[in-house]
Every structure is written in structure tokens, then in C-alpha cells.
Design a protein around this motif. Structure first.
Motif, mmCIF file in Angstrom:
data_model
loop_
_atom_site.group_PDB
_atom_site.id
_atom_site.type_symbol
_atom_site.label_atom_id
_atom_site.label_comp_id
_atom_site.label_asym_id
_atom_site.label_seq_id
_atom_site.Cartn_x
_atom_site.Cartn_y
_atom_site.Cartn_z
ATOM 1 N N ASN A 63 -0.434 8.485 1.299
ATOM 2 C CA ASN A 63 -1.205 8.980 2.711
ATOM 3 C C ASN A 63 -2.469 8.665 2.937
ATOM 4 O O ASN A 63 -2.703 8.432 4.287
ATOM 5 C CB ASN A 63 -0.919 10.678 2.274
ATOM 6 C CG ASN A 63 -1.164 11.587 3.520
ATOM 7 O OD1 ASN A 63 -1.308 11.132 4.566
ATOM 8 N ND2 ASN A 63 -1.175 12.756 3.445
ATOM 9 N N VAL A 64 -3.292 8.369 2.091
ATOM 10 C CA VAL A 64 -4.573 7.892 2.202
ATOM 11 C C VAL A 64 -4.478 6.378 3.059
ATOM 12 O O VAL A 64 -5.044 6.342 3.897
ATOM 13 C CB VAL A 64 -5.333 7.944 0.929
ATOM 14 C CG1 VAL A 64 -6.746 7.037 1.169
ATOM 15 C CG2 VAL A 64 -5.654 9.185 0.566
ATOM 16 N N ILE A 65 -3.598 5.639 2.327
ATOM 17 C CA ILE A 65 -3.385 3.943 2.840
ATOM 18 C C ILE A 65 -2.897 4.184 4.129
ATOM 19 O O ILE A 65 -3.462 3.664 5.227
ATOM 20 C CB ILE A 65 -2.571 3.363 2.186
ATOM 21 C CG1 ILE A 65 -3.511 3.225 0.450
ATOM 22 C CG2 ILE A 65 -2.377 2.114 2.651
ATOM 23 C CD1 ILE A 65 -2.465 2.161 -0.228
ATOM 24 N N ALA A 66 -1.917 5.338 4.351
ATOM 25 C CA ALA A 66 -1.219 5.129 5.688
ATOM 26 C C ALA A 66 -2.180 5.714 6.691
ATOM 27 O O ALA A 66 -2.452 5.117 8.138
ATOM 28 C CB ALA A 66 -0.017 5.985 5.807
ATOM 29 N N THR A 67 -3.143 6.545 6.308
ATOM 30 C CA THR A 67 -4.204 7.187 7.344
ATOM 31 C C THR A 67 -5.080 6.037 7.779
ATOM 32 O O THR A 67 -5.594 5.867 8.974
ATOM 33 C CB THR A 67 -5.040 8.290 6.653
ATOM 34 O OG1 THR A 67 -4.197 9.206 6.181
ATOM 35 C CG2 THR A 67 -6.101 8.797 7.476
ATOM 36 N N ILE A 68 -5.511 5.176 6.682
ATOM 37 C CA ILE A 68 -6.703 4.210 7.006
ATOM 38 C C ILE A 68 -5.996 2.922 7.931
ATOM 39 O O ILE A 68 -6.581 2.566 8.835
ATOM 40 C CB ILE A 68 -7.215 3.441 5.727
ATOM 41 C CG1 ILE A 68 -7.900 4.756 4.862
ATOM 42 C CG2 ILE A 68 -8.023 2.496 5.939
ATOM 43 C CD1 ILE A 68 -8.286 4.106 3.267
ATOM 44 N N VAL A 69 -4.642 2.780 7.562
ATOM 45 C CA VAL A 69 -4.172 1.742 8.491
ATOM 46 C C VAL A 69 -3.682 2.342 9.658
ATOM 47 O O VAL A 69 -3.869 1.477 10.822
ATOM 48 C CB VAL A 69 -3.036 1.126 7.559
ATOM 49 C CG1 VAL A 69 -2.120 0.037 8.319
ATOM 50 C CG2 VAL A 69 -3.445 0.765 6.148
ATOM 51 N N ALA A 70 -3.044 3.275 9.785
ATOM 52 C CA ALA A 70 -2.314 3.649 11.051
ATOM 53 C C ALA A 70 -2.443 5.105 11.326
ATOM 54 O O ALA A 70 -1.439 5.604 12.016
ATOM 55 C CB ALA A 70 -0.734 3.152 10.849
ATOM 56 N N GLY A 71 -3.381 5.752 10.922
ATOM 57 C CA GLY A 71 -3.414 7.201 11.238
ATOM 58 C C GLY A 71 -3.856 7.400 12.699
ATOM 59 O O GLY A 71 -4.343 6.630 13.235
ATOM 60 N N LYS A 72 -3.569 8.684 13.102
ATOM 61 C CA LYS A 72 -3.734 9.069 14.456
ATOM 62 C C LYS A 72 -5.452 9.012 14.707
ATOM 63 O O LYS A 72 -6.136 9.704 13.989
ATOM 64 C CB LYS A 72 -3.363 10.412 14.811
ATOM 65 C CG LYS A 72 -2.835 10.489 16.265
ATOM 66 C CD LYS A 72 -2.220 11.923 16.404
ATOM 67 C CE LYS A 72 -3.045 12.871 17.255
ATOM 68 N NZ LYS A 72 -3.118 14.292 16.906
ATOM 69 N N PRO A 73 -5.854 8.095 15.579
ATOM 70 C CA PRO A 73 -7.319 8.174 15.776
ATOM 71 C C PRO A 73 -7.798 9.374 16.058
ATOM 72 O O PRO A 73 -7.392 10.177 16.911
ATOM 73 C CB PRO A 73 -7.474 6.965 17.023
ATOM 74 C CG PRO A 73 -6.092 6.448 16.930
ATOM 75 C CD PRO A 73 -5.257 7.199 16.630
#
Lengths: 526, 381
Positions: free
Chosen positions: A477-487
């Protein structure tokens, strides 16, 4: 400094030579997560061996190495650095400072950690194996009877202490000197307060730990007999010195967690923290008491009854300020307008489970009853309720809470909530049954056990695998947020969040508060 | 071990059963969930303290969590509430500082009383010296008239059960070769110390836990009218086999105790007589194998292949000079896990196990050691 608004340097050099508090905070957080996974892997080996009675996977000597390294890595590698990372990111932003007071020392206090843990982990491959005497390393098991790798262990502890002391001095210097105009002590966010007190504890007790391991080194290599009865020394002295460090150490771990919870609960209750002043006083009282209760870890060591009574009364007293804190948090929630995003869920989880850990702590303080609890799985259950559900849950809450501010992207809420519920169930399944086996008579740190304890141990192991697996979801979840989370671009991110860190743009720019902010009296001590 | 219906039902009933039963019959019980009141007065006092403080915690917990969950259900944004703005109340804050303080005082009084009785070591009718060794216990009955009786108490569970090649017995890991035998109804004082590292002597049903610290002699005591077998374990991490040094206490009627003690004394006299005897190689090998399994196997392996300790098969010591071999057996190797066994096993056992090591595992020295050789080696020091 030609370009006042320079950004981060390019490449690996950015991380090696950085003096930026945000970069260093990030490195601390990633490093501590890596150690959390490593210490967790050791725990998985322990629980796999304890899945059934009988020896299946590892031999007893290796099992002891696992319990030892699990404790050391989790305490010194995962929990402590994670809160230092959080302090680095947040303290300057919370008090309106451009950076930490001593940025170069900040770089150094981080960069000596990875080689140290590499050294500690390498003892696994040394002749005689890794340290196998428990994270409390009682002499003479850790001196006369220790494997040769103990010398490397001592060196590691020295360096860890150095890193902690440098980190603490930096925090003290920052908080005392770099607060924005108008940010008086009693207006500081509680996270800053708890860290200031923690830093003083660290500076006070880390040298004591260094003293203990130095005496060990002398006993092992230079013929002294500090802890050897045969040479006129005293093995119990070791325990007194160790716990004079060790008891403040557990508050070093938990006080920043109190700070985190005191920031997040008001945000999601949309109501100011109840009893700010008493929170500050309670934290200070706990810190003071932590210096005069150390021997409650040693009720069965054969102290005179007067000493036993003193330490019992002093220890029971800790329940008062700790109770104040719990009551304050609950009252903060009372008549608020709550929502239950992932950080709030982890804080409520913290509140419930830490309180249970506090209750068992109160039970353990009763010296006569401790004669039955001591060194049993009841103690293991107790300290995992305060260390994991206390420190780790609050740290997890902190990551979910501030991550959007750090990287300008929102994590996946459904996945976050799933992470919470799996963690909560896994954690309780692991550690609640350990109260039972402890009360029934199962000692801690044993690689095999009587058949009567089999079912609860199996439950514990299943719970541990569930809790362990849930951390992979967290990482994803953390990696997905940093890479492609909703701005996210809203400065406040959370509508109930208060404090200076929420007044800077989202994501937080590389440099913040180059000119000190105006502290709005209405936003005092959010 | 897997879950089955019977176990599960026991699991569900466990808490109820434990609260109802006055004391546990087996110790520990299968899936026991609470502290056992045990069989001593102090144990019952401790159990009562435990239940009172647990009760206080449960009541406070219900209060705190009750308020919290009420708040979670009723004070949520989705119900359209507007948040209050209060953030302090001196009266309430003083109240919840002072009230817990008085609860603690209420708790401290009975706790102090019980602690004082735990420390009341006077007027014991029998003294037993307990010494912790890696990884066994030695019990010595201190006798004012005549010889002290002393013996070692080792784990009796075979390696085959621990390593899962045979089914595990009922008292798996909680059984010893020589239990501590105590007379019922008499106050027994334990003097507790250790030979190497710190151990801790814990028998939950006697409510005794005391660290065994090298260089210190700690005191503890017990008295129970209830005969029976009470099981416990070492409670302080003491190295590799910390999990394998159980304690078994057999409390018997005083008359039976006297008989047992007389028997032990006769046994010791018999061993003294054996010292003077000459043994054949076969006799020594047979005795030696038993001694090896009890004392050496944990570190040196079932086939002398080594482990924590070096291999014995084809080793320089076991196939070398006899007096060098005796020296290590009797005085150990300082600074390593190899203990001085000279004070732990008698000369017959020492002679037998040295002979065994020199003639087993493919070692074929053909020499045999008599008890008198061991005796002479010790004298010659």
C-alpha cells in the motif's frame, strides 16, 4: 549557498551526503521497516518452531539466537529508528523550523546504523553462532558462557548507543532553539513534547547501557570480574545496571507513540485534545518514575524485602499518570464528530490494546503475584501488547496519517482498513492466548513445551503468520501510494488536522519554513 | 497435535472449569487459562491477589471501553453531530488522578502482607540446598546428624520423543529421573544457588520462584499438607537446554518421606562400596552408556558425532592419553560449556563413562578405567 531554493541532489549522493531532515527521516523510516521485516522473519521462525510440541525446524541453540536477535532487532533496529525518522520529518515542520539544529550530525547518526546491523546480523554466520542470551543479555550467560560473537554484539551496542545519543542531542537542540516565534513550550504539539522528554531519557540512559557492555567486554577479554562470582564479582549487578537503562528504554519506545496518538485522535474526533497540560505533566511524571522502578524486573532475584516493597510501590504509581493519558484520549473522543479512516482505526486499536497491556503491567507490578508471572509467557504477552499494539500500531497510524503530506498522494483507504483488521485480529490471536499459557506455567524463551500448552501455542503461531503477512499488504500500500496514489493538493489533507505541518503545501516541499511562520494563537497545541 | 472436537470443547469450557475447580488436579492442566491457586497458603494468597487485581482491571476496562465505544457509536460524523469544543476540566482531571491513587493503596496493603509472608523464611523444619547446573538441578538435603543426601535431577524425556520419532508421553518435558521428595505438612526452606549461569527454580503449584544465582544463596520456603506431584521448569534463560531442565516435586506423608530418605542414604552407602570394586569392560560399558546418555549426549551427540561440543568419535581426547581424558571429564574446560563433572557424577559413573567414550562410537582403545583410578586422579590434583 548561491541558490536559496535548491532541490535535492541527484543520484546516490543525495542520500549519502544529505543533511535534509526530510531525506534523513525517509531513510530512517525505510531502514526501520527493513529491520521490522528482518526481526519479523526471526519471529516467524520462532513461531514456526513453536507451532507444535517437539523440535521440528531448528535446534535449541539456534532458537535462542532467534529470540535474542528478534528482540534486539525489533527494539534497536525497528521501533527506535522508526520514531527517530518520524521526529526528523515532523519536529521541524511542527515547530516551524527550517531543518534540524545539527544537520551534519543528523546524517552521521543515521548512516552508522546500517553497517551496525549488518555487523549484528553477520554474527549468525560466525563460529559458535549469534548471541544466544536473550535481548536482556544477563551475565554470566553473556560473558563467561557466551559465544565468541559476543564481542561483535558489544561493538554493535556501543555504536547504536552513539547513534541514539546523537539523534537525541539533535532533537533537544532543535526543540529548544528553533521554535518559531510564538511557539512557546506549552503550545508545542504533544508529539514534540513527548519526543523532547524521550530525548532526555535517551541521553541519560544510553551511557549506562554502554557502561554495562563495556564491563562485559572487560570481563571477557581483559580478565576483570565485574559480573563473575568466581572472581569476587556480582552477576546481579549486571541486572541492576541493565534495567537502569532498560526500564527508561521501554518509555523511550512508548512516549513518542503517546505523542502520535495525541495528534491523530483529535484530528479524527474534530475536537481539541482533552487535557493538554495534564498530558505534558503525565508524560514528565512517567519519565521521572521510569528511573526509580528498574528493579521490578528483578523481583525474584533475591532482593531484600525493603527493596522489593519500594520498587513495588513506585511501580504501582506509574498507573496514575498512564491512566490520566488513557482517560484524556477517551475524553477527547467524547462528543467529537468521529470518522474512522485507517490512522484513526490504528489509534483506537492502540488505545484498546495498550490499555490491556497497561492492565497486565499493573498486575505485574504486584510483587507477590509477579513471583508467579515473572519470566513466563504472561510477561511475553504483556510486553507485546505495549510494544506491538502500543509502539508499532501507533507508528503504523503515523505513516498512514502523514504519508499524504509527505508524498502528495493518498493511500488506498480500503486496503488500509483491511490492513488494520487483519493486523488487529492476527495480533490478538497471537498474543492473547500467551496470557493463558503463561499463567498455566509456561516459561518464556523455551524452544519446546509440555503438551498441555499445545493448542494455545498453535493458535499463537497461526496469529503470528497472519500478523506477519498483513505487513506485506502495508508495504504494498505504501509503495503503491508513493508511485501511483491519487494526488492530493489540499494543504490540510484531513479536515480535522491541526498544526503547522498542515500549513505547508502538499506534498511538503524539500525546504519548509525558510522564513519562520506566524504561530496562530487559535491553533495552539493542536 | 491438531484440533479435534474434544479439545475444542475443552477450550471453550476451560475458563469456566478453572474458575469452578478449587485447585488443578494435574499440573498444568490441558489448556489451562488461569493461574493455579496451588497447594500452599502463600499460593492461595497470591492467587487471591491475582484475582483481585484482575477484577479491578476488568471493571476499569469495562468503564473505559464502555465510554469509548459509546462515543464511537454515538459521536460519529456520519450521525450528523457537531463536535463539542471543550478541552479541559480541572475537577474531572483531579478526580481521575486521585481515585486511582486510592485504589492502588487498597491494593498495596494485601500485596505487602503477602510479600512479607513470602519472605518469612524462619523456623523451617528441613533445609534443602538447590543448585542449578546447565541443564539440571542438584538437590542436597542438609542433615544436622549424619551424611547429607544429595543427587542430581535430570530430564527423563527421551530424545526420541523430543525429536518426534516416538509418541510423546503424558508428562512430556515435565518429568525427571530423581524428583525432589518433600514431607507434607512441614515447613521446608530452600537455599537456592547456581554453579554456572543464572537459573530460576519455579514450581507454580508451590508458588515458589526464585533465581539461582552463582555466588549467591537465595532463600525461599514452602509448606503444603497436600501430597502429590508438582511440576515446574527453569524460568531463567540459561543457555541451549533451558527448556529441558524441569523440576518435579513429590510431596509425600512424613513417614513415607523418612523411608525414602533412609533408602537414599543406603543407596549412597552402596555407591561408596562400589568405589572399591573392580569392574569388567562389559560392566563399565553398560553403566557408561547410561551415564553418557544422561550427561554427555546433549552436547556431544547420540553417536559421539558432536554438536554444541566437539565430537567424541575418533577425537584426540578419547583416543589419546587416558589421564588427559580423565582431566577433562573431572575438571571440565574452563571458559567453555564443558563443565567439571567430577563434582556431579560419582567415581563409578565417571570411570564407566570415560571407559565408554574410549570404546564406543568406533573408538577402540581397549583400556578400562576403574573407580579407584578416578579417585586417584582427583587426589593427585
Amino acid at each position: 549557498m548561491g541558490d536559496h531554493h535548491h532541490g535535492p541532489a541527484k543520484g546516490l549522493g543525495r542520500w549519502l551526503f544529505t543533511t535534509n531532515h526530510k531525506d534523513i527521516g525517509t531513510m530512517y523510516l525505510w531502514f526501520s521497516f527493513a529491520m521490522f521485516i528482518l526481526g519479523g522473519a526471526f519471529a516467524m521462525i520462532i513461531r514456526a518452531e513453536l507451532f507444535q510440541p517437539g523440535m521440528q525446524l531448528v535446534d535449541p541453540a539456534f532458537f535462542n539466537q532467534m529470540t535474542t536477535l528478534h528482540g534486539l532487532v525489533m527494539v534497536f533496529g525497528a521501533i527506535m529508528p522508526s520514531f527517530v525518522g518520524l521526529a526528523n520529518w515532523l519536529i521541524p515542520m511542527m515547530i516551524g523550523a527550517p531543518d534540524m539544529a545539527l544537520p551534519r550530525m543528523n546524517n552521521w547518526s543515521f548512516w552508522i546504523l546500517p553497517p551496525t546491523f549488518l555487523l549484528l546480523a553477520s554474527t549468525l554466520f560466525m563460529e559458535g553462532g549469534a548471541p544466544a542470551f536473550g535481548w536482556t543479555f544477563y551475565a554470566p550467560l553473556s560473558t563467561t558462557y557466551a559465544p565468541p560473537s559476543v564481542t561483535f554484539f558489544i561493538f554493535s551496542v556501543h555504536i547504536l548507543g552513539l547513534s541514539s545519543i546523537m539523534g537525541s542531542i539533535n532533537i533537544i537542540a532543535t526543540v529548544m532553539n528553533m521554535r518559531a516565534p510564538g511557539m512557546t513550550y506549552m503550545k508545542m504539539p504533544l508529539f514534540v513534547w513527548t519526543w523532547l522528554i524521550t530525548a532526555f531519557l535517551l541521553v541519560a540512559v544510553m551511557p549506562v547501557l554502554a557502561g554495562a557492555v563495556t564491563m562485559m567486554l572487560m570481563d571477557i577479554h581483559f580478565g576483570t570480574s565485574f559480573f563473575s562470582a568466581a572472581g569476587g564479582g556480582d552477576p546481579v549487578l549486571f541486572q541492576h545496571v541493565f534495567w537502569f537503562f532498560g526500564h527508561p528504554e521501554v518509555y523511550i519506545i512508548i512516549l513518542p507513540a503517546f505523542g502520535v496518538v495525541s495528534q491523530i485522535i483529535p484530528a479524527f474526533s474534530r475536537k481539541p485534545l482533552f487535557g493538554y497540560d495534564s498530558m505534558v505533566y503525565a508524560t514528565s511524571s512517567i519519565a521521572f518514575l521510569s528511573f526509580i522502578v528498574w528493579a521490578h524486573h528483578m523481583y525474584t532475584v533475591g532482593m531484600p524485602v525493603a527493596g522489593e516493597l519500594f520498587f513495588m510501590y513506585a511501580t504501582m504509581l506509574i498507573a496514575v499518570p498512564t491512566g490520566v493519558k488513557v482517560f484524556n484520549w477517551v475524553t477527547t473522543m467524547w462528543r467529537g464528530a468521529m470518522t474512522f479512516e485507517t490512522p484513526m482505526l490504528f489509534c483506537i486499536g492502540f488505545l484498546v490494546l495498550f490499555t490491556i497491556g497497561g492492565f497486565t503491567g499493573l498486575m505485574l507490578s504486584i510483587a507477590p503475584a509477579d513471583f508467579q508471572y515473572h519470566d513466563s509467557y504472561f510477561v511475553v504477552a504483556h510486553f507485546h501488547y505495549v510494544m506491538v499494539a502500543g509502539a508499532v500500531f501507533s507508528m503504523t497510524a503515523a505513516v498512514y496519517f502523514w504519508l499524504p503530506k509527505w508524498c502528495g498522494r493518498m493511500y488506498n483507504e480500503a486496503m488500509g482498513k483491511t490492513h488494520f483488521w487483519i493486523s488487529f485480529i492476527g495480533f490478538n490471536l497471537t498474543f492473547f492466548p500467551q496470557h493463558f499459557v503463561g499463567l498455566a506455567g509456561m516459561p518464556r524463551r523455551i524452544p519446546d513445551y509440555a503438551l498441555q500448552f499445545a493448542d494455545f501455542n498453535m493458535m499463537s503461531s497461526i496469529g503470528a503468520f497472519i500478523y506477519g503477512a498483513s505487513q506485506i499488504l502495508f508495504l504494498y500500500n505504501v509503495i503503491a501510494t508513493i508511485v501511483a496514489g491519487k494526488p492530493v493538493s489540499d494543504e490540510k489533507v484531513w479536515d480535522g488536522a491541526e498544526g503547522l505541518e498542515w500549513t505547508v503545501p502538499t506534498p511538503a516541499p524539500y525546504h519548509t519554513f525558510e522564513t519562520p511562520p506566524k504561530v496562530d494563537p487559535a491553533h495552539a497545541h493542536s | 497435535m491438531c484440533f479435534n472436537a474434544k479439545r475444542l470443547s475443552k477450550l471453550a469450557l476451560g475458563p469456566v472449569l478453572m474458575l469452578l475447580s478449587a485447585f488443578a488436579l494435574a499440573n498444568p492442566e490441558v489448556n489451562q487459562v488461569n493461574m493455579a491457586p496451588g497447594v500452599t497458603e502463600v499460593g492461595k494468597e497470591i492467587y487471591d491477589l491475582h484475582m483481585i487485581i484482575l477484577g479491578i482491571c476488568v471493571v476499569i476496562g469495562i468503564g473505559v471501553f464502555g465510554v469509548m465505544f459509546y462515543s464511537i457509536f454515538y459521536h460519529r460524523k456520519s450521525r450528523g453531530v457537531t463536535p463539542a469544543t471543550f478541552h479541559e476540566s480541572t475537577q474531572v482531571e483531579i478526580l481521575w488522578t486521585v481515585v486511582p491513587f486510592f485504589i492502588l493503596i487498597g491494593m498495596a496493603i494485601p500485596a505487602t502482607n503477602t510479600l512479607l509472608s513470602i519472605y518469612d523464611n524462619d523456623d523451617a523444619e528441613l533445609d534443602v540446598l538447590i543448585t542449578g547446573y546447565q541443564w539440571k538441578w542438584k538437590y542436597e538435603y542438609l542433615n544436622e546428624n549424619g551424611e547429607n543426601v544429595s543427587f542430581f535431577s535430570n530430564l527423563r524425556t527421551p530424545q526420541s520423543e523430543i525429536y518426534n520419532t516416538e509418541a510423546k508421553g503424558e508428562h512430556y518435558l515435565l518429568e525427571v529421573d530423581n524428583p525432589l521428595v518433600l514431607p507434607a505438612g512441614k515447613k521446608v526452606r530452600f537455599l537456592i544457588t547456581a554453579n554456572d549461569v543464572i537459573h530460576s527454580w519455579w514450581v507454580p503449584h508451590l508458588a515458589v520462584k526464585k533465581d539461582a544465582v552463582p555466588g549467591f544463596i537465595n532463600e525461599a520456603w514452602t509448606r503444603t499438607d497436600q501430597t502429590g506431584i508438582y511440576r515446574g521448569q527453569c524460568a531463567e534463560l540459561c543457555g541451549k537446554d533451558h527448556g529441558f531442565m524441569p523440576i518435579v516435586v513429590n510431596v509425600v506423608e512424613p513417614a513415607e518421606y523418612d523411608d525414602w530418605l533412609a533408602g537414599k542414604q543406603a543407596e549412597q552407602a552402596e555407591i561408596a562400596a562400589l568405589m572399591a570394586q573392580e569392574f569388567t569392560l562389559d560392566e563399565l560399558m553398560e553403566r557408561g552408556e547410561a551415564v553418557y546418555q544422561r550427561n554427555c549426549l546433549a552436547c556431544h551427540g547420540a553417536n559421539g558425532e558432536g554438536g554444541v561440543g566437539p565430537a567424541i568419535a575418533a577425537s584426540a581426547v578419547a583416543t589419546g592419553d587416558l589421564s588427559g581424558h580423565l582431566e577433562i571429564g573431572i575438571n571440565g574446560v574452563p571458559g567453555t560449556a564443558m563443565q567439571a563433572f567430577g563434582g556431579q557424577i560419582n567415581d563409578v559413573e565417571m570411570a564407566a563413562v570415560i571407559t565408554y567414550q574410549r570404546n564406543a562410537f568406533g573408538n577402540n582403545m581397549g583400556d578400562l578405567v576403574q573407580p579407584i583410578d578416578v579417585f586417584n586422579h582427583k587426589k593427585g590434583q
